[in-house]
Design a protein around this motif. Structure first.
Motif, PDB file in Angstrom:
ATOM      1  N   PHE A 257      -5.384  11.452  17.386  1.00 28.05           N
ATOM      2  CA  PHE A 257      -4.046  11.977  17.634  1.00 28.05           C
ATOM      3  C   PHE A 257      -4.067  13.490  17.845  1.00 28.05           C
ATOM      4  O   PHE A 257      -3.268  14.022  18.621  1.00 28.05           O
ATOM      5  CB  PHE A 257      -3.119  11.598  16.475  1.00 28.05           C
ATOM      6  N   ALA A 258      -4.983  14.185  17.167  1.00 26.33           N
ATOM      7  CA  ALA A 258      -5.129  15.622  17.420  1.00 26.33           C
ATOM      8  C   ALA A 258      -5.529  15.868  18.866  1.00 26.33           C
ATOM      9  O   ALA A 258      -5.027  16.795  19.525  1.00 26.33           O
ATOM     10  CB  ALA A 258      -6.170  16.213  16.467  1.00 26.33           C
ATOM     11  N   GLN A 259      -6.407  15.028  19.391  1.00 28.84           N
ATOM     12  CA  GLN A 259      -6.877  15.181  20.766  1.00 28.84           C
ATOM     13  C   GLN A 259      -5.816  14.732  21.767  1.00 28.84           C
ATOM     14  O   GLN A 259      -5.586  15.403  22.774  1.00 28.84           O
ATOM     15  CB  GLN A 259      -8.159  14.370  20.958  1.00 28.84           C
ATOM     16  N   ILE A 260      -5.180  13.593  21.520  1.00 26.46           N
ATOM     17  CA  ILE A 260      -4.248  13.045  22.500  1.00 26.46           C
ATOM     18  C   ILE A 260      -3.008  13.918  22.642  1.00 26.46           C
ATOM     19  O   ILE A 260      -2.491  14.123  23.746  1.00 26.46           O
ATOM     20  CB  ILE A 260      -3.854  11.585  22.136  1.00 26.46           C
ATOM     21  N   TYR A 261      -2.530  14.482  21.535  1.00 23.45           N
ATOM     22  CA  TYR A 261      -1.366  15.362  21.626  1.00 23.45           C
ATOM     23  C   TYR A 261      -1.727  16.713  22.234  1.00 23.45           C
ATOM     24  O   TYR A 261      -0.899  17.354  22.879  1.00 23.45           O
ATOM     25  CB  TYR A 261      -0.736  15.559  20.253  1.00 23.45           C
ATOM     26  N   ALA A 262      -2.970  17.160  22.006  1.00 22.84           N
ATOM     27  CA  ALA A 262      -3.387  18.437  22.586  1.00 22.84           C
ATOM     28  C   ALA A 262      -3.579  18.336  24.094  1.00 22.84           C
ATOM     29  O   ALA A 262      -3.316  19.302  24.829  1.00 22.84           O
ATOM     30  CB  ALA A 262      -4.677  18.910  21.927  1.00 22.84           C
ATOM     31  N   LYS A 263      -4.016  17.180  24.574  1.00 19.23           N
ATOM     32  CA  LYS A 263      -4.366  17.037  25.983  1.00 19.23           C
ATOM     33  C   LYS A 263      -3.279  16.362  26.812  1.00 19.23           C
ATOM     34  O   LYS A 263      -3.313  16.448  28.047  1.00 19.23           O
ATOM     35  CB  LYS A 263      -5.683  16.265  26.111  1.00 19.23           C
ATOM     36  N   SER A 264      -2.346  15.653  26.182  1.00 24.75           N
ATOM     37  CA  SER A 264      -1.292  14.990  26.949  1.00 24.75           C
ATOM     38  C   SER A 264      -0.271  16.007  27.429  1.00 24.75           C
ATOM     39  O   SER A 264      -0.114  17.091  26.851  1.00 24.75           O
ATOM     40  CB  SER A 264      -0.615  13.914  26.097  1.00 24.75           C
ATOM     41  N   ARG A 265       0.437  15.631  28.452  1.00 26.34           N
ATOM     42  CA  ARG A 265       1.382  16.556  29.091  1.00 26.34           C
ATOM     43  C   ARG A 265       2.644  16.738  28.253  1.00 26.34           C
ATOM     44  O   ARG A 265       3.090  15.808  27.583  1.00 26.34           O
ATOM     45  CB  ARG A 265       1.747  16.008  30.471  1.00 26.34           C
ATOM     46  N   ILE A 266       3.200  17.938  28.300  1.00 24.54           N
ATOM     47  CA  ILE A 266       4.468  18.217  27.630  1.00 24.54           C
ATOM     48  C   ILE A 266       5.547  18.369  28.699  1.00 24.54           C
ATOM     49  O   ILE A 266       5.369  19.083  29.686  1.00 24.54           O
ATOM     50  CB  ILE A 266       4.369  19.480  26.739  1.00 24.54           C
ATOM     51  N   TYR A 267       6.660  17.657  28.507  1.00 24.05           N
ATOM     52  CA  TYR A 267       7.772  17.692  29.467  1.00 24.05           C
ATOM     53  C   TYR A 267       8.939  18.451  28.858  1.00 24.05           C
ATOM     54  O   TYR A 267       9.443  18.073  27.791  1.00 24.05           O
ATOM     55  CB  TYR A 267       8.223  16.273  29.823  1.00 24.05           C
ATOM     56  N   PRO A 268       9.415  19.508  29.520  1.00 23.34           N
ATOM     57  CA  PRO A 268      10.585  20.236  29.018  1.00 23.34           C
ATOM     58  C   PRO A 268      11.882  19.692  29.624  1.00 23.34           C
ATOM     59  O   PRO A 268      11.885  19.048  30.679  1.00 23.34           O
ATOM     60  CB  PRO A 268      10.319  21.670  29.502  1.00 23.34           C
ATOM     61  N   ASN A 269      12.974  19.943  28.929  1.00 23.94           N
ATOM     62  CA  ASN A 269      14.325  19.655  29.434  1.00 23.94           C
ATOM     63  C   ASN A 269      14.472  18.213  29.939  1.00 23.94           C
ATOM     64  O   ASN A 269      14.953  17.949  31.036  1.00 23.94           O
ATOM     65  CB  ASN A 269      14.684  20.640  30.559  1.00 23.94           C
TER      66      ASN A 269
ATOM     67  N   ASN B 221     -22.129   5.373   5.467  1.00 27.05           N
ATOM     68  CA  ASN B 221     -20.821   5.770   4.945  1.00 27.05           C
ATOM     69  C   ASN B 221     -20.129   6.759   5.877  1.00 27.05           C
ATOM     70  O   ASN B 221     -18.907   6.715   6.042  1.00 27.05           O
ATOM     71  CB  ASN B 221     -20.967   6.381   3.554  1.00 27.05           C
ATOM     72  N   GLY B 222     -20.909   7.643   6.484  1.00 22.44           N
ATOM     73  CA  GLY B 222     -20.331   8.603   7.414  1.00 22.44           C
ATOM     74  C   GLY B 222     -19.727   7.942   8.634  1.00 22.44           C
ATOM     75  O   GLY B 222     -18.665   8.350   9.115  1.00 22.44           O
ATOM     76  N   MET B 223     -20.384   6.897   9.148  1.00 23.50           N
ATOM     77  CA  MET B 223     -19.832   6.189  10.302  1.00 23.50           C
ATOM     78  C   MET B 223     -18.552   5.441   9.944  1.00 23.50           C
ATOM     79  O   MET B 223     -17.598   5.400  10.732  1.00 23.50           O
ATOM     80  CB  MET B 223     -20.879   5.236  10.876  1.00 23.50           C
ATOM     81  N   LEU B 224     -18.522   4.843   8.744  1.00 18.03           N
ATOM     82  CA  LEU B 224     -17.302   4.155   8.310  1.00 18.03           C
ATOM     83  C   LEU B 224     -16.154   5.142   8.122  1.00 18.03           C
ATOM     84  O   LEU B 224     -15.038   4.924   8.610  1.00 18.03           O
ATOM     85  CB  LEU B 224     -17.577   3.406   7.005  1.00 18.03           C
ATOM     86  N   LEU B 225     -16.422   6.224   7.405  1.00 17.42           N
ATOM     87  CA  LEU B 225     -15.388   7.232   7.166  1.00 17.42           C
ATOM     88  C   LEU B 225     -15.011   7.937   8.459  1.00 17.42           C
ATOM     89  O   LEU B 225     -13.837   8.278   8.673  1.00 17.42           O
ATOM     90  CB  LEU B 225     -15.874   8.237   6.124  1.00 17.42           C
ATOM     91  N   GLY B 226     -15.989   8.177   9.316  1.00 20.26           N
ATOM     92  CA  GLY B 226     -15.702   8.828  10.590  1.00 20.26           C
ATOM     93  C   GLY B 226     -14.818   7.984  11.483  1.00 20.26           C
ATOM     94  O   GLY B 226     -13.933   8.495  12.173  1.00 20.26           O
ATOM     95  N   SER B 227     -15.051   6.670  11.465  1.00 23.22           N
ATOM     96  CA  SER B 227     -14.204   5.773  12.250  1.00 23.22           C
ATOM     97  C   SER B 227     -12.758   5.821  11.767  1.00 23.22           C
ATOM     98  O   SER B 227     -11.817   5.881  12.568  1.00 23.22           O
ATOM     99  CB  SER B 227     -14.749   4.342  12.160  1.00 23.22           C
ATOM    100  N   HIS B 228     -12.591   5.822  10.438  1.00 21.61           N
ATOM    101  CA  HIS B 228     -11.234   5.897   9.880  1.00 21.61           C
ATOM    102  C   HIS B 228     -10.592   7.245  10.178  1.00 21.61           C
ATOM    103  O   HIS B 228      -9.414   7.310  10.561  1.00 21.61           O
ATOM    104  CB  HIS B 228     -11.286   5.667   8.373  1.00 21.61           C
ATOM    105  N   CYS B 229     -11.358   8.325  10.008  1.00 20.29           N
ATOM    106  CA  CYS B 229     -10.816   9.659  10.245  1.00 20.29           C
ATOM    107  C   CYS B 229     -10.420   9.838  11.707  1.00 20.29           C
ATOM    108  O   CYS B 229      -9.388  10.439  12.013  1.00 20.29           O
ATOM    109  CB  CYS B 229     -11.851  10.711   9.831  1.00 20.29           C
ATOM    110  N   TYR B 230     -11.227   9.301  12.605  1.00 19.40           N
ATOM    111  CA  TYR B 230     -10.919   9.423  14.029  1.00 19.40           C
ATOM    112  C   TYR B 230      -9.658   8.657  14.396  1.00 19.40           C
ATOM    113  O   TYR B 230      -8.785   9.171  15.104  1.00 19.40           O
ATOM    114  CB  TYR B 230     -12.095   8.911  14.853  1.00 19.40           C
ATOM    115  N   SER B 231      -9.547   7.418  13.915  1.00 18.45           N
ATOM    116  CA  SER B 231      -8.376   6.601  14.265  1.00 18.45           C
ATOM    117  C   SER B 231      -7.102   7.090  13.582  1.00 18.45           C
ATOM    118  O   SER B 231      -6.001   6.804  14.064  1.00 18.45           O
ATOM    119  CB  SER B 231      -8.631   5.136  13.898  1.00 18.45           C
ATOM    120  N   SER B 232      -7.235   7.831  12.474  1.00 16.86           N
ATOM    121  CA  SER B 232      -6.054   8.297  11.740  1.00 16.86           C
ATOM    122  C   SER B 232      -5.645   9.719  12.102  1.00 16.86           C
ATOM    123  O   SER B 232      -4.450  10.038  12.092  1.00 16.86           O
ATOM    124  CB  SER B 232      -6.310   8.222  10.230  1.00 16.86           C
TER     125      SER B 232
END
Length: 355
Positions: free
Chosen positions: A126-138, A111-122
């Protein structure tokens, strides 16, 4: 004159003797067997509950938080844990705790692997990708989208605005209205490469209210990503992706699938504007937010991730209690005590706890 007090004291002594004889001998004698049966079962139940709840919590947290950078490590840990719990189940007669540890552990980790897969994809991805992706100003709304291809958070120039009246909506087969509105500057555009998008927040033509589109001070864009694909989220993610997509998928393919959902609405708006030049094959789609919202975007996903894990753990604890009790009772049947004995006022049984 001393007769009655002596008689009374003898009656009291007799009453206390009868009380001690009944409650000190009869009741413990009856309770002895019940306590002896319940004791090992409750102990095994408690061990099973702790192992099950702890395993579920750690598995969901591991699949969600570690998969982005170390997906293979997560897969190996989960598979080793599955084998360990299976071994405990198969060797249940060697110890009182083995059956509750094995069965409750297996149930929790699956159950943890099933729920973990859903939690990761949801949330986790996105918490990781937005934290690590570049931010462009202006960012100039009329510059090439390819110049910010590696960006995850865009802060547009002060003159940028969402063309809410130039938006278009497309009602898809799934019943969702996919909305797209151009991000414009001061001059009339020849082509549009940045689009604000959303779900069920516009009319077929115009009236775009997605996100902070109506906020004059908002000029932030959170780039739309599709998902992690088959990478990360635990060993079951690849299987779930294969079942839902008919094969494996990469994060880039997931991004393309997500963009494709808004493509009919974007093309519709593009045609209505009568643009001179056709837009790029891969325009940048963003969710329009305030600049402050961009700064807390990763944190917001992390909070949702934490809330999901805690909720899953609480629900699992409630639903798994009967199973843990049944495994505890069954385990205790293998290790019935040989004779009833009291040691220091407690009950003793000779069942090995682990083996």
């Amino acid at each position: 004159g001393g007769g009655p007090p002596i008689k009374a004291s003898r009656n009291v002594a007799a009453m206390w003797a009868a009380w001690a004889d009944y409650y000190g001998a009869v009741v413990p004698s009856g309770a002895h067997k019940t306590a002896a049966a319940i004791g090992p079962a409750f102990e095994a139940f408690a061990v099973g509950m702790v192992v099950g709840i702890g395993t579920l919590f750690l598995t969901v947290a591991l699949c969600t938080s570690v998969s982005f950078r170390h997906p293979n490590v997560v897969d190996v840990i989960c598979l080793v844990a599955v084998c360990s719990f299976a071994f405990c189940t198969l060797t249940q007669r060697k110890g009182l705790w083995r059956l509750p540890i094995g069965l409750n552990g297996l149930l929790a980790i699956v159950n943890g692997m099933l729920l973990g897969s859903h939690c990761y994809s949801s949330y986790g991805y996105f918490a990781q990708i937005y934290a690590k992706s570049r931010i462009y100003p202006n960012v100039d709304p009329y510059q090439r989208a390819a110049s910010v291809a590696d960006g995850g958070r865009l802060v547009f120039a002060p003159e940028a605005n969402v063309g809410v009246d130039k938006a278009a909506g497309y009602l898809a087969d799934d019943g969702v209205m996919y909305c797209a509105a151009p991000i414009l500057g001061i001059d009339e555009p020849r082509r549009v490469e940045f689009w604000a998008v959303g779900l069920d927040c516009c009319q077929p033509s115009g009236n775009f209210t997605c996100g902070a589109a109506l906020d004059k001070h908002a000029r932030g864009g959170a780039v739309v990503f599709g998902g992690p694909g088959a990478r990360g989220g635990g060993p079951l993610t690849s299987l779930l992706v294969a079942l839902s997509h008919g094969g494996t998928a990469t994060a880039r393919e997931e991004d393309a699938v997500e963009r494709a959902k808004f493509e009919p609405a974007r093309r519709k708006a593009e045609e209505a504007m009568g643009l001179v030049a056709k837009g790029p094959d891969e325009p940048v789609l963003v969710r329009w937010v305030r600049v402050g919202g961009l700064q807390t975007l990763s944190r917001d996903y992390t909070l949702q991730e934490g809330a999901f894990i805690l909720l899953c753990t609480f629900v699992y604890a409630c639903l798994s209690t009967p199973i843990a009790w049944l495994t505890g009772r069954r385990a205790s049947m293998f290790f019935k005590r040989r004779e009833d004995v009291y040691i220091n006022g407690g009950i003793s049984w000779d069942a090995p706890r682990w083996g």
